[in-house]
Design an enzyme around this catalytic site. Structure first.
Site: not given
Lengths: 146, 284
Positions: B12, B59, B193, B240
């Site tokens: 996302h 976030h 990431h 995540e």
């Protein structure tokens, strides 16, 4: 007995745990305030004056003014919160992440286009990968700054 | 009876939303990302559910350091799109399904998962980017959405095992809802990431693809993987991926049903700082 924190031996990585969160509480809350357009304007108009409204340490304020995200993180900042500063400046997430490597924007972008940073040598402190402390700053831009 | 028809998994990345909103989707860089969702948009048109149970992480948007719920379920009617610092994304607000959400909360909490119930919530890119990837840019989202936010920002975050077990409890709850509803469960975020420090930009293609293989074929074993492996191998924000195990745990095969059909699988590097992973699994 001490809690298990196995993530302390990963190079170039600060895990945002409860200890970091406590240290960075006000720094991160200041960042949250930048989600409101009026606050972004006030911060941009006079960064120091706006920062002085928050109970940050002097070091935290200096780190924000310097836009040194590594420094911000060492004082308890978290990247998702710090991203609000970048958003206020109009920087992309890639520019923000890249700024923490010592590489130029172009060098970092090119590394990502080549498939990103390899995990080889970057899993544990003491290996020989490019994220190890003795290899910082990275890239031509970083070497020029040395 | 409500039933889970399919699960969808996708990264996302905020820059994906920005690329769409700023009309950059046709640039070669982004074309390579969006090409992986061409089939998905078509599949969504043919398989639009009544409700999406959308697992994502906030976030530092709706939840600051004032309040850090491990699992938060949206039981509200309406969720505005958040201003994350560059103004709200120009996408429709999200409509909830309060009855089903409250039913799931009741059932899952009684199954020993401590959910935080949230009626007032702004939703960030974690939730809106997956909707854009799967639906494009409609004037309004074609179905209702139950936001389910997982803390993967402040450690400790929930384990893969706990997420997988939670998925099982969600499936059970959905199947006990009397109304005849088609429900999809989406696990979003992730693939390798790292957004911070000297190790920023870490990408582990081999590990990501192994994760996809195991998620499809043997999610129970995958769920035993400790956090440290995600962080070491897939970067600090690669954690995540535990959220994908919630969606996977809700699939029928986990409860003894037939194996799901893999309708689509996609992997691409990079989108901004990250690897993009995407999977559609249909229940049989």
């Amino acid at each position: 007995m001490a809690l298990d924190k196995p993530y302390k031996d990963i190079p170039g990585t600060i895990i945002f745990d409860a200890e970091q969160s406590r240290k960075g509480y006000w720094l991160n809350q200041f960042c949250m305030s930048l989600m409101q357009a009026a606050n972004r304007e006030r911060f941009k108009a006079d960064e120091r004056a706006y920062l002085d409204e928050w109970p940050l340490s002097e070091e935290q304020k200096q780190a924000v003014i310097a836009r040194d995200l590594n420094w911000c993180m060492r004082t308890g900042g978290n990247i998702y919160f710090l991203a609000k500063i970048g958003a206020t400046d109009g920087a992309s997430f890639q520019q923000m992440a890249g700024s923490m490597t010592g590489m130029s924007e172009e060098e970092y972008r090119d590394m990502m286009l080549r498939g990103g940073r390899s995990p080889e040598g970057n899993r544990y402190l003491g290996e020989d990968g490019d994220a190890q402390p003795e290899r910082q700053p990275q890239g031509r831009a970083g070497k020029g700054a040395k | 009876m409500a039933r889970i028809t399919a699960s969808v998994y996708t990264s996302h990345v905020p820059a994906i939303g920005a690329a769409l909103d700023q009309g950059k989707a046709d640039e070669p860089y982004w074309q390579n990302v969006f090409a992986g969702y061409d089939y998905s948009k078509q599949w969504m048109e043919e398989n639009t559910p009544d409700v999406i149970f959308l697992v994502y992480n906030d976030h530092a948007t709706a939840f600051s350091l004032d309040l850090i719920p491990t699992f938060a379920i949206g039981t509200g009617v309406h969720y505005p799109v958040a201003d994350e610092g560059w103004g709200p994304r120009p996408v429709p607000d999200v409509e909830g399904h309060p009855e089903l959400a409250a039913h799931i909360a009741q059932s899952v909490i009684q199954d020993d998962f401590d959910l935080t119930i949230v009626n007032k919530l702004v939703v960030d890119h974690g939730l809106t980017v997956p909707l854009s990837l799967m639906f494009g840019q409609p004037g309004q989202w074609p179905c209702k959405v139950i936001p389910f936010a997982v803390n993967v920002v402040q450690y400790p975050v929930p384990s893969g095992r706990r997420c997988f077990e939670l998925g099982k409890a969600i499936r059970k709850a959905v199947e006990r809802f009397d109304e005849d509803l088609k429900v999809q469960i989406w696990g979003t975020g992730g693939m390798s990431h790292q957004l911070q420090g000297a190790r920023a930009g870490l990408i582990n293609r081999e590990w990501d693809n192994d994760f996809l293989d195991r998620l499809i074929a043997d999610p129970a074993a995958l769920s035993a993987m400790p956090h440290i492996d995600y962080v070491r191998e897939a970067g600090s924000e690669g954690i995540e991926l535990v959220m994908w195990l919630i969606a996977r745990g809700a699939m029928a095969d986990v409860a003894g049903g037939p194996a799901p059909t893999v309708k689509h699988r996609f992997y691409h590097v990079p989108a901004s700082n990250t690897a993009v992973g995407h999977l559609i699994l249909e229940n049989n």
